[in-house]
Write an enzyme that holds these catalytic residues in place. Sequence first.
Site, short mmCIF file in Angstrom:
data_model
loop_
_atom_site.label_atom_id
_atom_site.label_comp_id
_atom_site.label_asym_id
_atom_site.label_seq_id
_atom_site.Cartn_x
_atom_site.Cartn_y
_atom_site.Cartn_z
N LYS A 205 -8.01 -2.60 -0.93
CA LYS A 205 -7.44 -1.34 -1.37
C LYS A 205 -8.32 -0.20 -0.84
CE LYS A 205 -5.62 1.32 -5.18
NZ LYS A 205 -4.50 1.85 -4.38
N ILE B 13 0.28 5.63 -6.90
CA ILE B 13 -0.97 5.28 -7.57
C ILE B 13 -1.98 6.41 -7.36
CG2 ILE B 13 -2.85 3.58 -7.72
CD1 ILE B 13 -0.06 2.41 -8.45
N GLY B 14 -1.96 6.99 -6.16
CA GLY B 14 -2.89 8.08 -5.88
C GLY B 14 -4.26 7.61 -5.45
N ASN C 34 -6.90 5.15 6.65
CA ASN C 34 -5.62 5.50 6.03
C ASN C 34 -5.37 7.00 6.17
OD1 ASN C 34 -3.39 5.92 4.47
ND2 ASN C 34 -4.26 5.11 2.59
N CYS D 210 -1.30 8.06 3.53
CA CYS D 210 -0.90 7.91 2.13
C CYS D 210 -0.08 9.14 1.72
CB CYS D 210 -2.10 7.76 1.21
SG CYS D 210 -1.56 7.66 -0.52
N ILE E 271 4.06 -0.05 9.08
CA ILE E 271 4.11 1.32 8.62
C ILE E 271 3.51 1.44 7.21
CG2 ILE E 271 6.11 1.97 9.98
CD1 ILE E 271 7.89 1.55 7.56
N GLY F 106 5.76 -3.86 6.28
CA GLY F 106 6.87 -3.11 5.69
C GLY F 106 7.93 -4.10 5.22
N GLY F 107 7.82 -4.53 3.97
CA GLY F 107 8.86 -5.36 3.37
C GLY F 107 8.81 -6.83 3.71
N GLY G 201 2.68 -7.09 1.72
CA GLY G 201 2.31 -6.05 0.75
C GLY G 201 2.98 -6.22 -0.58
#
Lengths: 300, 257
Positions: A44, A70-71, A125, A128, A189, A241-242, A263
């Site tokens: 994370k 989540i921030g 990152n 975000c 992505i 992505g998914g 993810g």
Amino acid sequence: MNTKVNLAGVILNNPVMTASGTFGSGAEYSDFVDLNRLGAVVTKGVANIPWKGNPTPRIAETYGGMLNAIGLQNPGIDVFVERDIPFLKKYDTKIIVNVCGKTTEDYCEVVERLADEKVDLLEINISCPNVKEGGIAFGQNPNSIEQITKEMKKRAKQPIIMKLSPNVTDITEMAKAAEAGGADVLSLINTLTGMKIDVNKRAFALANKTGGLSGPAIKPIAVRMVYQVANAVKLPIIGMGGIQNAEDALEFIMAGATAVSVGTANFYNPYATIEVVEGIEEYLKKNHIDNIQNLIGCVK
Amino acid sequence: MSNSKKKTVLIQSMDALTDDVFSMWLKDEEIAANATPGQFVSLYCNEGSRLLPRPISICEIDKAVGAIRLVYRVVGKGTEEFSKMKKGDTIEVMGPLGNGFPLDNEGKKVILIGGGIGIPPMLELSKHLTGEKQVVLGYRDELFLEKEFESYGKVYISTEDGSVGTKGNVIDAIKENGLDAEVIYACGPTPMLRGIKAYAIEHGITAWLSLEEKMACGIGACLACVCKSKEVDHHTNVDNKRICKEGPVFNALEVEL
């Protein structure tokens, strides 16, 4: 059968890793999966100081996906270095640290702090969508992407992955900017900015109003973007992505990804990563493919 | 490896308690053996577009039979899907999760408080506490489970419309009936818990509160279900605690509501 892949000189046992923010630093999921079986664990996002993140509710389910805001809550680099890196070092998997910040200086501080740590790659990152400063602010303009990539490359001892946002008009421009700045690898992505309204409460479902959309709903967009970027730059790509099973992962690999990240699927299937690893192995065996390299970008 | 695994289990029964509150028994010896009052399980939908598990508190634990009871309200499409399942069907579940209520109360006089769909976990808890038990149950209107508490303690009811018991909320019922206690255990909506915390502090009563929040993973990784903690939390290194992992039960003094 060879499932090893090469990311900027770092050899992964297999192409399957975790997507940042969906796997903590691995400890919670070590109860469910053998981390030794993963190509890499991507942690994370960690910043120079602890971040409290956003108010709750921080998540909302959507059709075939979920929104999160989540921030980038994180314990800060000091706790991360003392606790999370030693935990991950116990396993035979590569360690990729996701780095976040509000200013260029914040990113630099984390990257410098990690210079002498035994981690394999750094993922920056710049995409975000859930924090006011930093994050995506760096990731939607080619000039700022090139600049921050250069700053990272000046300071980092590990190879640098730039994580790109899909919330742009042409992701290949952003990819080229990261390449021009000296990036070693690209990952894409990140989530797509979305919104959900609770019609019974007549209110936003998330306290942050908007959040990042992830999950199976976004997969076709992600595969398309990986394909476009793979044909625009020479850098290896980590596709995500998914992805929820091996077939999904193979789509990304065939579109041009060297590695893939699982993810959101971790949230509803804690065994998802291992199932993808095993599913890819079965696919290779069944189709008599002796090296996964033969599949990377095989669909032109 | 932890005690929790994601697995498919048998639904032993499914009954409607009201228009929108349902009761089901799930057969699984391992979950029943490991569960304690106040813990929860994650239930997964069969419909693939509904990705995330639904966290549901455990209402009763039958270790002899090897089964747990869940009582839940239909609030969306996921819980609606569960309510249409039948005896003999199977469902995916993970648990038990989180930390339950502390049970070492040394025979102290207690009040157990449940508000709305926070009532079910108090039922199993009421079986485990020794000493004098007073049970305060708060409803909007339609009652459920209230008779099942009668074997374990004296039951007091509040309803918002005043149709049964005290008109108002659970604090109104405590005051109207002049209840006192050394320890309070409570589960319910956040405004209710906020009121109970204030009441407990005012009267010098220890209070254990079970919180809820939207969750994604249920195992401490996603950081969606945090609450504000008084002190910097050991794990997060900020004043946030994970409801699924450090909770859902907290000492009232640990958390800011």
